[in-house]
Write an enzyme that holds these catalytic residues in place. Structure first.
Site, PDB file in Angstrom:
ATOM      1  N   CYS B  68      13.561   8.778 -21.713  1.00 25.38           N
ATOM      2  CA  CYS B  68      12.740   9.364 -20.671  1.00 25.38           C
ATOM      3  C   CYS B  68      13.122  10.802 -20.399  1.00 25.38           C
ATOM      4  O   CYS B  68      12.496  11.486 -19.613  1.00 25.38           O
ATOM      5  CB  CYS B  68      12.871   8.555 -19.384  1.00 25.38           C
ATOM      6  SG  CYS B  68      12.353   6.866 -19.628  1.00 25.38           S
ATOM      7  N   ASP B  70      16.069  11.947 -19.098  1.00 27.31           N
ATOM      8  CA  ASP B  70      16.984  12.200 -17.986  1.00 27.31           C
ATOM      9  C   ASP B  70      18.115  11.196 -17.987  1.00 27.31           C
ATOM     10  O   ASP B  70      17.868   9.995 -17.928  1.00 27.31           O
ATOM     11  CB  ASP B  70      16.261  12.062 -16.644  1.00 27.31           C
ATOM     12  CG  ASP B  70      15.657  13.377 -16.198  1.00 27.31           C
ATOM     13  OD1 ASP B  70      14.625  13.336 -15.523  1.00 27.31           O
ATOM     14  OD2 ASP B  70      16.221  14.418 -16.538  1.00 27.31           O
ATOM     15  N   CYS B  95      16.283  18.118 -17.437  1.00 34.77           N
ATOM     16  CA  CYS B  95      15.706  19.426 -17.218  1.00 34.77           C
ATOM     17  C   CYS B  95      16.440  20.141 -16.077  1.00 34.77           C
ATOM     18  O   CYS B  95      17.312  19.575 -15.428  1.00 34.77           O
ATOM     19  CB  CYS B  95      14.233  19.311 -16.893  1.00 34.77           C
ATOM     20  SG  CYS B  95      13.927  18.326 -15.436  1.00 34.77           S
ATOM     21  N   CYS B 138      13.421  13.350 -10.692  1.00 32.93           N
ATOM     22  CA  CYS B 138      14.787  13.863 -10.831  1.00 32.93           C
ATOM     23  C   CYS B 138      15.590  13.578  -9.563  1.00 32.93           C
ATOM     24  O   CYS B 138      16.756  13.171  -9.632  1.00 32.93           O
ATOM     25  CB  CYS B 138      14.778  15.371 -11.084  1.00 32.93           C
ATOM     26  SG  CYS B 138      13.968  15.851 -12.606  1.00 32.93           S
TER      27      CYS B 138
END
Lengths: 493, 175
Positions: B68, B70, B95, B138
């Site tokens: 995914c 992350d 990211c 996130c």
């Protein structure tokens, strides 16, 4: 009198000097006569650098994104300018000098484009770009032959406009086969052969891929198409002027070309439509019947002149550019590879256009790398850079694993790229990758010897069937809370 | 009067000057804009590193999936008697927003009680960093990471306690 008053007030207010204490050090680009509905955030430039979108850099970035668009060659601009300010006639005006000279210019531009692909000028029609040419080819051909031909073959790595046109055809009731590609990006010719049906109306394969730069075997594909008598369409936007193209040798019936990828102006493209044997196309733009009735609308003379000039330059300088760009590509790859490991080149290394280098860096995420590479203009195939959380469909079609697909960066090298730019880009890349690997738990695990591939998902609430990486041996809770399941849905796990 | 009317017409027609603040306006449907804080956390990340996983005072939370895009590892060092988190560090594969979220979280948990940090919500993290809607996962992952770390520490402590209880029993049995 009211209008005069209005005009005077307007002039006075808009030309007021913008100095005040807080603006004294910055110069903001004002657009006094702007009628734009949305106010675009301005670029703030000062002696210390440029700030835009929260990012501050010391000057304009190095441009290594030539696949997205290319700068206009100054010689092309020189050729275009007279047709904007002095020879500005409409090429379809038949009655006066302005029209005649404009038409001459369009015809010589047409001849220049045709010469680059070994075609006749009568087979070239000008469009607004490769996207429009692709639309005309795919939808136009299939609509014309819709009674007899109901099947289209294309590949999974095509440009979005081709895939979207095919999807549109599917909605209308046509059948479309999306051929898979091999891990090096090339299509399997046997699979192509097998998927041809008696009612196949078009095969569309792009010559050079915009994301990974692989060159498809057009001559072999052309042979197969000739054998089965199926028209071949190719999107040659990235290939024009970079590799030698011969429409007769490759047996191409339709070809989409783009101006702004070969150092020409934006907003112009062309479509090659074969005359012998003739391929018929239903026009997508109706109107006065310009461009042989296939694309109505005034032909933009300056853009055509620019496109023609760019093609002629490309023909002259193709070999020199190719040699130079190959050397620069090797320099970039060596510069990166000698400092860091875990660098993978996506796509075939042999059948590849040298100016497109798509690299994956293991254990590093693409968007965070791009954020660190703000002094270099490159693009990435990472999920975070698209609207969804999915990585690029081209990389997925290659079979690149998800975690590597997230880390890919595409470097574009062009005619105006210098050695210093390449060296600096390599240096910055190495620095950022090392910094991100320090921050990466995956790199840490690999160094400790844990095989990441065995672990699909980490989390303290476990989905059944997944191994949990935890030394303390916690037992997993059997069910997911609703928020976790939402998280998983979003993450497509 | 005509002058006033003209001014009024013009006043409504003139584009307003852009504000001087560095904070970027997050608009719906616009491409990613990084808040200054996200860029700051990315360029100067706080508390990157690792503690020894086997240390009984350290709780490790590892959440996310490479597929995914992350993965976050958050480690907390807890003082046994007071139950306070004395130190925290993180490592993230993700990211810029993910890195910033986990960096912010390590700053926030330091010096707090374990129960207190469980109440940190992802919405607070998102607001602090001005995350756009597409980046909210996130902050959710960062919240999960805290919970995972705390849970890991508690499980470790429970296990070590049960081992301690078993040992004196054994001694009594031997004696």
């Amino acid at each position: 009198m009211t209008s005069k008053l209005l005009a005077a007030l307007l002039r006075r207010s808009l030309l007021k000097p913008t100095t005040s204490s807080c603006y004294s050090t910055t110069f903001i680009h004002r657009r006094p006569l702007s009628t734009a509905a949305a106010i675009v955030e301005p670029l703030e430039e000062d002696a210390n650098g440029i700030t835009m979108k929260g990012v501050k850099i010391s000057g304009r970035p190095l441009y290594l994104d030539v696949q997205a668009t290319s700068p206009v060659d100054p010689r092309v601009l020189d050729a275009m300018l007279p047709y904007y300010v002095s020879r500005y006639g409409n090429p379809h005006s038949r009655t006066h000098l302005y029209g005649w000279e404009s038409e001459n210019a369009v015809e010589s531009g047409r001849a220049q484009v045709a010469a680059l692909i070994n075609a006749s000028p009568k087979e070239i029609i000008f469009t607004s770009g490769a996207t429009e040419s692709n639309n005309i080819s795919i939808k136009g051909v299939m609509h014309f032959y819709k009674d007899k031909k109901r099947h289209v073959i294309t590949t999974q790595t095509e440009h979005k406009c081709v895939l979207d046109s095919c999807r549109h055809l599917q909605q209308e009731g046509f059948d479309v086969t999306y051929l898979p590609v091999k891990p090096d990006g090339l299509i399997d010719l046997e699979k192509l052969r097998e998927s041809i049906r008696p009612d196949t109306g078009l095969i569309s394969v792009m010559m050079v891929n915009n994301e990974i730069g692989v060159i498809q075997p057009m001559e072999e594909i052309g042979k197969i198409c000739k054998e089965f008598n199926v028209p071949l369409h190719t999107d040659a936007a990235q290939a024009l002027g970079k590799i030698p193209i011969d429409v007769d040798k490759m047996n191409i019936s339709l070809m989409s070309l783009s101006g702004h990828k070969i150092y020409g102006p934006k907003g112009i493209g062309a479509l090659y439509v074969r005359r012998r044997p003739r391929i018929r196309v239903e026009p997508q733009m109706n109107g006065g019947g310009q461009e042989r009735g296939l694309r109505s609308g005034t032909v933009p003379t300056p853009l055509v002149v620019g496109f023609g000039a760019a093609c002629e330059l490309a023909m002259r300088e193709m070999e020199y550019d190719d040699k130079r760009i190959k050397a620069l590509q090797e320099r970039l790859l060596d510069g990166i590879r000698e400092k860091i490991d875990g660098v993978v080149v996506n796509g075939s290394t042999e059948r590849r256009y040298a100016g497109n280098l798509n690299l994956s860096f293991a254990y590093v995420e693409g968007e965070s790398l791009l954020m660190g590479l703000k002094e270099v203009a490159v693009s990435s195939g990472s999920a975070c850079t698209s609207a969804s959380l999915e990585p690029s469909y081209v990389l997925r079609a290659l079979g690149v694993e998800e975690d590597m697909a997230h880390t890919s960066i595409r470097y574009g090298i062009g005619r105006f790229t210098t050695e210093e730019e390449i060296d600096r880009a390599a240096e910055l890349t190495v620095k950022q990758v090392e910094k991100l690997r320090e921050m990466s738990p995956l790199y840490e695990m690999v160094k400790e010897g844990i095989d990441i591939k065995k672990v699909a998902h980490f989390g303290y609430g476990v989905v059944a069937g997944r191994i949990q990486l935890d030394q303390s041996g916690r037992s997993s809770s059997g069910h997911l809370s609703s928020r976790e399941s939402n998280l998983c849905l979003i993450r497509l796990c | 009067m005509m002058r006033q009317a003209s001014k009024m017409i013009l006043g409504q027609g003139l584009p307003s000057l852009p504000t001087r603040t560095r904070a970027v306006v997050v608009g719906a449907g616009k491409p990613r804009m990084y808040h200054e804080r996200v860029v700051d956390h990315y360029s100067n990340p706080r508390n990157v590193g690792s503690f020894d996983k086997k240390d009984p005072n350290v709780g490790t939370g590892l959440v996310g999936a490479p597929a995914c895009g992350d993965v976050m590892k958050l480690q907390i060092r807890v003082d046994d008697e007071s139950g306070k988190i004395v130190d925290a560090c993180f490592k993230t594969f993700g990211c810029g927003s993910a890195i910033a979220s986990s960096s912010v979280v390590t700053e926030w948990v330091k010096g707090k009680q374990m129960e207190e940090v469980l109440s940190i919500k992802n919405t607070e993290i998102a607001k602090h960093l001005s995350l756009p809607p597409v980046k909210l996962h996130c902050s959710m992952l960062a919240e999960d990471a805290i919970k995972a770390a705390v849970k890991d520490y508690e499980t470790k402590r429970a296990k070590s306690n049960s081992i301690e209880e078993a040992a004196p029993v054994k001694k009594a049995a031997d004696a």
